[in-house]
Design a protein around this motif. Structure first.
Motif, mmCIF file in Angstrom:
data_model
loop_
_atom_site.group_PDB
_atom_site.id
_atom_site.type_symbol
_atom_site.label_atom_id
_atom_site.label_comp_id
_atom_site.label_asym_id
_atom_site.label_seq_id
_atom_site.Cartn_x
_atom_site.Cartn_y
_atom_site.Cartn_z
ATOM 1 N N UNK A 261 2.899 -14.637 -23.256
ATOM 2 C CA UNK A 261 3.996 -13.761 -22.877
ATOM 3 C C UNK A 261 4.310 -12.754 -23.973
ATOM 4 N N UNK B 166 3.193 -24.571 -12.183
ATOM 5 C CA UNK B 166 2.307 -23.799 -11.326
ATOM 6 C C UNK B 166 0.849 -24.033 -11.739
ATOM 7 N N UNK C 86 14.266 -11.968 -8.914
ATOM 8 C CA UNK C 86 14.517 -12.549 -10.237
ATOM 9 C C UNK C 86 14.231 -14.039 -10.254
ATOM 10 N N UNK D 6 9.636 -25.336 -14.040
ATOM 11 C CA UNK D 6 8.870 -25.062 -12.829
ATOM 12 C C UNK D 6 7.397 -25.070 -13.227
ATOM 13 N N UNK E 258 13.705 -6.645 -15.996
ATOM 14 C CA UNK E 258 14.332 -6.793 -14.683
ATOM 15 C C UNK E 258 14.832 -5.391 -14.344
ATOM 16 N N UNK F 174 -0.496 -10.504 -10.403
ATOM 17 C CA UNK F 174 -1.082 -9.962 -11.615
ATOM 18 C C UNK F 174 -1.975 -8.758 -11.337
ATOM 19 N N UNK G 156 2.378 -24.327 -6.455
ATOM 20 C CA UNK G 156 3.536 -24.583 -7.326
ATOM 21 C C UNK G 156 4.113 -25.934 -6.957
ATOM 22 N N UNK H 12 13.841 -9.600 -22.201
ATOM 23 C CA UNK H 12 13.216 -10.541 -23.138
ATOM 24 C C UNK H 12 12.020 -9.844 -23.780
ATOM 25 N N UNK I 95 7.445 -22.557 -16.273
ATOM 26 C CA UNK I 95 8.565 -21.668 -16.561
ATOM 27 C C UNK I 95 9.727 -22.541 -16.985
ATOM 28 N N UNK J 164 -1.880 -17.022 -7.783
ATOM 29 C CA UNK J 164 -1.231 -18.323 -7.638
ATOM 30 C C UNK J 164 -2.041 -19.229 -6.720
ATOM 31 N N UNK K 4 6.224 -17.197 -17.866
ATOM 32 C CA UNK K 4 5.282 -18.298 -17.800
ATOM 33 C C UNK K 4 4.820 -18.644 -19.215
ATOM 34 N N UNK L 282 7.066 -9.563 -9.902
ATOM 35 C CA UNK L 282 7.640 -10.488 -8.921
ATOM 36 C C UNK L 282 8.628 -9.718 -8.073
ATOM 37 N N UNK M 4 -2.486 -21.514 -11.553
ATOM 38 C CA UNK M 4 -3.058 -20.209 -11.233
ATOM 39 C C UNK M 4 -4.571 -20.311 -11.330
ATOM 40 N N UNK N 159 6.351 -8.231 -16.027
ATOM 41 C CA UNK N 159 5.977 -8.956 -17.241
ATOM 42 C C UNK N 159 4.747 -8.315 -17.859
ATOM 43 N N UNK O 51 12.681 -17.793 -10.418
ATOM 44 C CA UNK O 51 11.717 -18.453 -11.289
ATOM 45 C C UNK O 51 10.612 -19.099 -10.478
ATOM 46 N N UNK O 52 10.847 -19.213 -9.177
ATOM 47 C CA UNK O 52 9.880 -19.962 -8.379
ATOM 48 C C UNK O 52 8.982 -19.050 -7.549
ATOM 49 N N UNK O 53 9.333 -17.793 -7.471
ATOM 50 C CA UNK O 53 8.518 -16.900 -6.641
ATOM 51 C C UNK O 53 7.217 -16.556 -7.347
ATOM 52 N N UNK O 54 6.230 -16.259 -6.550
ATOM 53 C CA UNK O 54 4.899 -15.958 -7.064
ATOM 54 C C UNK O 54 4.909 -14.671 -7.870
ATOM 55 N N UNK O 55 4.192 -14.676 -8.980
ATOM 56 C CA UNK O 55 3.956 -13.460 -9.752
ATOM 57 C C UNK O 55 2.589 -12.913 -9.372
ATOM 58 N N UNK P 97 12.379 -16.688 -17.313
ATOM 59 C CA UNK P 97 11.561 -16.233 -16.195
ATOM 60 C C UNK P 97 10.078 -16.197 -16.541
ATOM 61 N N UNK Q 179 -8.541 -10.983 -10.034
ATOM 62 C CA UNK Q 179 -7.342 -11.127 -10.844
ATOM 63 C C UNK Q 179 -6.766 -12.533 -10.722
ATOM 64 N N UNK Q 180 -5.924 -12.850 -11.661
ATOM 65 C CA UNK Q 180 -5.237 -14.137 -11.671
ATOM 66 C C UNK Q 180 -4.338 -14.220 -10.425
#
Lengths: 115, 109
Positions: free
Chosen positions: A45, B34, A98, B32, A50, A106, B49, A56, B90, B46, B97, A95, B36, A33, A100-104, B95, B43-44
């Protein structure tokens, strides 16, 4: 690697110049992202990949902004003919899948200042 | 439009006092949610959640679908909790945020 890496950390551009910002995601991460964070605001955003597919790009503010991830790893965000309103911190995140719940995760961000 | 609202830009509390960082969202589906956190010069990352129903560093957040809120709470604030906190969601089918504008928490000695 140690995490998501972005370069350069700081960039000063004269108005009208083109800039390229690089993101090295965590190895093997599928999703990538780009976000733009103006001063005093939350990250907004810009675009999502992917692997090598840009799924997107609805957040790109104008056709001066272009992003690519040709081999599904490193990504570049390019801004053409920079304007003062482009001044912001540009954040990259990745991530592992794919979901939506997994940690991103940064990166530290690139602070772009357009003068 | 999907939106995340954090009404407080700055929240100052004394060490040992309870903390509540507010987050409201406008979305009628099942996003969903979260939290952060960004510590100084880091850095940012998590914090937690909603799906995990976990407590991290003493923080918890309960999703209230009726009030569309996801407030972050901690019963006893510590100085090391001083940081910038962002609520994010989300939306279903995406996908990305959507972040709030953030709340800076200062815990005073």
């Amino acid at each position: 690697g140690a995490g998501v890496s972005q370069s350069p950390r700081y960039k000063v551009a004269k108005r009208g110049q083109d800039v390229a910002l690089r993101c090295d995601p965590i190895s093997g991460h599928v999703s990538l992202f780009w976000y733009q964070q103006a001063l005093g605001q939350g990250p907004e955003f810009l675009t999502y990949f992917q692997n090598e597919a840009q799924l997107d790009k609805s957040g790109l503010p104008s056709d001066r902004f272009f992003a690519e991830r040709p081999e599904g790893s490193v990504s570049t965000l390019k801004i053409q003919r920079t304007q003062q309103e482009d001044s912001a911190v540009y954040l990259c995140a990745s991530r592992p899948d794919r979901g939506r719940r997994t940690e991103a995760f940064f990166g530290q961000g690139t602070r772009l200042t357009v003068v | 439009a999907q939106r995340v609202t954090q009404p407080e830009k700055l929240l100052s509390v004394f060490k040992g006092a309870p903390v509540e960082l507010k987050c409201n969202y406008s979305y009628s589906g099942s996003p969903e949610l979260f939290w952060y956190v960004q510590y100084s010069r880091q850095r940012l990352q998590l914090l937690l959640r909603h799906i995990s129903r976990e407590s991290i560093k003493g923080f918890t957040a309960d999703l209230n679908k009726g009030e569309t809120s996801f407030h972050l709470k901690k019963p006893f604030a510590q100085e090391e909790d001083s940081a910038m906190y962002y609520c994010a969601l989300t939306p279903p089918g995406t996908y990305k945020y959507i972040f709030g504008t953030g709340t800076r928490l200062k815990v005073l000695a």
